[in-house]
Design a protein around this motif. Sequence first.
Motif, PDB file in Angstrom:
ATOM      1  N   MET A 198      98.455   4.469  14.182  1.00 56.80           N
ATOM      2  CA  MET A 198      98.854   5.416  15.219  1.00 56.80           C
ATOM      3  C   MET A 198      97.602   6.002  15.872  1.00 56.80           C
ATOM      4  O   MET A 198      96.683   6.438  15.196  1.00 56.80           O
ATOM      5  N   HIS A 199      97.570   6.011  17.206  1.00 62.06           N
ATOM      6  CA  HIS A 199      96.425   6.524  17.937  1.00 62.06           C
ATOM      7  C   HIS A 199      96.446   8.049  17.952  1.00 62.06           C
ATOM      8  O   HIS A 199      97.503   8.675  18.044  1.00 62.06           O
ATOM      9  N   SER A 200      95.274   8.633  17.878  1.00 62.85           N
ATOM     10  CA  SER A 200      95.163  10.084  18.018  1.00 62.85           C
ATOM     11  C   SER A 200      95.170  10.437  19.492  1.00 62.85           C
ATOM     12  O   SER A 200      94.978   9.586  20.362  1.00 62.85           O
ATOM     13  N   ASP A 201      95.380  11.712  19.776  1.00 62.39           N
ATOM     14  CA  ASP A 201      95.338  12.166  21.164  1.00 62.39           C
ATOM     15  C   ASP A 201      93.918  12.027  21.702  1.00 62.39           C
ATOM     16  O   ASP A 201      92.949  12.150  20.951  1.00 62.39           O
ATOM     17  N   PRO A 202      93.772  11.803  23.014  1.00 59.48           N
ATOM     18  CA  PRO A 202      92.421  11.719  23.580  1.00 59.48           C
ATOM     19  C   PRO A 202      91.688  13.048  23.460  1.00 59.48           C
ATOM     20  O   PRO A 202      92.291  14.122  23.503  1.00 59.48           O
ATOM     21  N   PRO A 206      95.118  18.870  26.415  1.00 61.35           N
ATOM     22  CA  PRO A 206      94.112  19.871  26.011  1.00 61.35           C
ATOM     23  C   PRO A 206      92.828  19.183  25.545  1.00 61.35           C
ATOM     24  O   PRO A 206      92.519  19.118  24.363  1.00 61.35           O
ATOM     25  N   LEU A 207      92.069  18.660  26.495  1.00 61.11           N
ATOM     26  CA  LEU A 207      90.883  17.872  26.165  1.00 61.11           C
ATOM     27  C   LEU A 207      89.695  18.768  25.822  1.00 61.11           C
ATOM     28  O   LEU A 207      89.636  19.924  26.227  1.00 61.11           O
ATOM     29  N   GLU A 208      88.732  18.213  25.073  1.00 59.96           N
ATOM     30  CA  GLU A 208      87.653  19.025  24.515  1.00 59.96           C
ATOM     31  C   GLU A 208      86.389  19.032  25.358  1.00 59.96           C
ATOM     32  O   GLU A 208      85.591  19.969  25.261  1.00 59.96           O
ATOM     33  N   ALA A 209      86.143  17.996  26.142  1.00 63.30           N
ATOM     34  CA  ALA A 209      84.908  17.918  26.916  1.00 63.30           C
ATOM     35  C   ALA A 209      85.076  16.897  28.034  1.00 63.30           C
ATOM     36  O   ALA A 209      86.042  16.127  28.054  1.00 63.30           O
ATOM     37  N   ILE A 210      84.115  16.889  28.973  1.00 59.49           N
ATOM     38  CA  ILE A 210      84.149  15.983  30.122  1.00 59.49           C
ATOM     39  C   ILE A 210      82.873  15.159  30.158  1.00 59.49           C
ATOM     40  O   ILE A 210      81.773  15.681  29.931  1.00 59.49           O
ATOM     41  N   VAL A 211      83.029  13.871  30.443  1.00 59.24           N
ATOM     42  CA  VAL A 211      81.903  13.011  30.780  1.00 59.24           C
ATOM     43  C   VAL A 211      82.113  12.613  32.244  1.00 59.24           C
ATOM     44  O   VAL A 211      83.130  12.017  32.594  1.00 59.24           O
ATOM     45  N   LEU A 212      81.153  12.953  33.097  1.00 57.70           N
ATOM     46  CA  LEU A 212      81.350  12.858  34.542  1.00 57.70           C
ATOM     47  C   LEU A 212      80.317  11.947  35.187  1.00 57.70           C
ATOM     48  O   LEU A 212      79.116  12.054  34.906  1.00 57.70           O
ATOM     49  N   ASP A 213      80.785  11.054  36.058  1.00 54.73           N
ATOM     50  CA  ASP A 213      79.900  10.263  36.917  1.00 54.73           C
ATOM     51  C   ASP A 213      79.510  11.150  38.094  1.00 54.73           C
ATOM     52  O   ASP A 213      80.341  11.476  38.951  1.00 54.73           O
ATOM     53  N   ALA A 214      78.244  11.564  38.135  1.00 56.95           N
ATOM     54  CA  ALA A 214      77.804  12.533  39.142  1.00 56.95           C
ATOM     55  C   ALA A 214      77.742  11.961  40.543  1.00 56.95           C
ATOM     56  O   ALA A 214      77.486  12.710  41.498  1.00 56.95           O
ATOM     57  N   SER A 215      77.981  10.652  40.707  1.00 59.66           N
ATOM     58  CA  SER A 215      77.975  10.068  42.049  1.00 59.66           C
ATOM     59  C   SER A 215      79.256  10.352  42.817  1.00 59.66           C
ATOM     60  O   SER A 215      79.330  10.092  44.025  1.00 59.66           O
ATOM     61  N   LEU A 216      80.269  10.888  42.147  1.00 58.53           N
ATOM     62  CA  LEU A 216      81.517  11.237  42.840  1.00 58.53           C
ATOM     63  C   LEU A 216      81.240  12.256  43.939  1.00 58.53           C
ATOM     64  O   LEU A 216      80.458  13.196  43.736  1.00 58.53           O
ATOM     65  N   PRO A 217      81.875  12.123  45.095  1.00 57.01           N
ATOM     66  CA  PRO A 217      81.704  13.143  46.141  1.00 57.01           C
ATOM     67  C   PRO A 217      82.152  14.514  45.642  1.00 57.01           C
ATOM     68  O   PRO A 217      83.160  14.634  44.939  1.00 57.01           O
ATOM     69  N   ASP A 218      81.384  15.537  45.968  1.00 58.18           N
ATOM     70  CA  ASP A 218      81.697  16.917  45.580  1.00 58.18           C
ATOM     71  C   ASP A 218      81.815  17.082  44.061  1.00 58.18           C
ATOM     72  O   ASP A 218      82.624  17.876  43.565  1.00 58.18           O
ATOM     73  N   ALA A 219      81.007  16.320  43.326  1.00 58.28           N
ATOM     74  CA  ALA A 219      81.095  16.380  41.866  1.00 58.28           C
ATOM     75  C   ALA A 219      80.801  17.774  41.332  1.00 58.28           C
ATOM     76  O   ALA A 219      81.462  18.253  40.406  1.00 58.28           O
ATOM     77  N   ALA A 220      79.814  18.451  41.909  1.00 57.60           N
ATOM     78  CA  ALA A 220      79.462  19.781  41.419  1.00 57.60           C
ATOM     79  C   ALA A 220      80.622  20.760  41.597  1.00 57.60           C
ATOM     80  O   ALA A 220      80.953  21.529  40.680  1.00 57.60           O
ATOM     81  N   GLU A 221      81.251  20.736  42.767  1.00 57.52           N
ATOM     82  CA  GLU A 221      82.415  21.606  42.978  1.00 57.52           C
ATOM     83  C   GLU A 221      83.556  21.218  42.054  1.00 57.52           C
ATOM     84  O   GLU A 221      84.332  22.058  41.597  1.00 57.52           O
TER      85      GLU A 221
END
Length: 436
Positions: free
Chosen positions: A1-5, A48-63
Amino acid sequence: MHSDPRILVVAPDDGLIGPLCQGLDALGWRTVTARSLAGAVQVLIDWPLEAIVLDASLPDAAEGVRAMRQTVSPRRLPVLAIGEAATGWEDGLADIAMSAPPHAAQAALRLEGLVRSAIAEEEVSLREATFAARGEPLTPGEPDETPLRVLAAGKPDRHFIALSNALTERGCEVVAAPTPYTAFDYLHERPFDAAVLWGAEDHAPALSIASGMKRNTRLYHIPVVLYLRGSGEINLAELYNRGFADVAAADTPEEETAIRIVALAKAHRRHLVIRKALESVRGSGLTDPATGLFTPELFASHLARIAEGARLRRRPLSVAVLKVSENDAIREARAGGWLDRALPQIGAMVSRLIRTEDTAARLAPDVFALALPSTRGPEARIAADRIAAVIGCTAFDAGPDKTPFVVEFEVGVAEVMPGESPAVVLERASADIRGG
């Protein structure tokens, strides 16, 4: 059984972060991916996720980072931003900014530290509210405003010297130690916020310093960075298992490596302030005078606040109860008053063995309770059993000409259910002892 992401990955495609996601999934940090910032906000509403991994090349990533954090408030949401754009963001927008994806073992280690720090900071605010409501406000720890102190250990090399210069330019006080012996002399003489070790041709001195630091309780939490001559020289997963907080190859720009070291040093210093604030309650008149732990009344009040905080933040919460086991040696020590003499020391051991964000209480002379935020029931049992096992390795004085006695615990655990009161969850944890 998979755990929640656990981790939200925000990326337009798998080109940059895809391999990292696979590595995190393999290490048990299950990820879920959003291809847009709007989609990311929706995922955060659903999970209810614990953290984010973000591709900073996305438009308006900082906002987008600001919007995502607002979505989950009051839960703190650590962000690991990856891409050239992220290295130029304002301080504090991302908890970690890296120009290229890290090794999965490195990312998992850093994410674990960020998540625990976020939970500890949440606990500070909750504990402040609990003590303020009882007329004894917490005294927040004063942040150390002196320059960050970084130990640079290893033989002089142009890359290593360039990194030291980059750290100095960012306001750090860098202390050079050419050998492991001088490194440990410095570590024992003065406090450091981080240590960077030069890999050079032979990694043995750096590995020796790192191993020694991880065996020392005072130095254990200082982040250690290994600076390699190049990539692919050693098994990176093995290095992170040895306790390195970060590993940088010499072909990584010195400025970026310096930024990463400064981020680790700042996080370590902030961790010390948080721990000092949480530990300051031990001198309060509201705590148990013998152990500094929470009294039953204070624990019940704070547990209610933690439970409400867990509901608002959509985090799990568990409670553990540890009761001294009865056996012939304990009965004899109790009759002679030796158990009563040992219990304050046992309570102090409990307080040192819990995590920064956990709360320990003395419910009765030989009964202790733990509130473990963001912890599922099975994880709480592992934590409580570990504490019981460590204390069980200590021998206590039983009097003249008597064999010292050891203390074993019966452990009960209960995970807080929706709408459950503190009294009920404590009853269930206690019943778990009787039924175990």
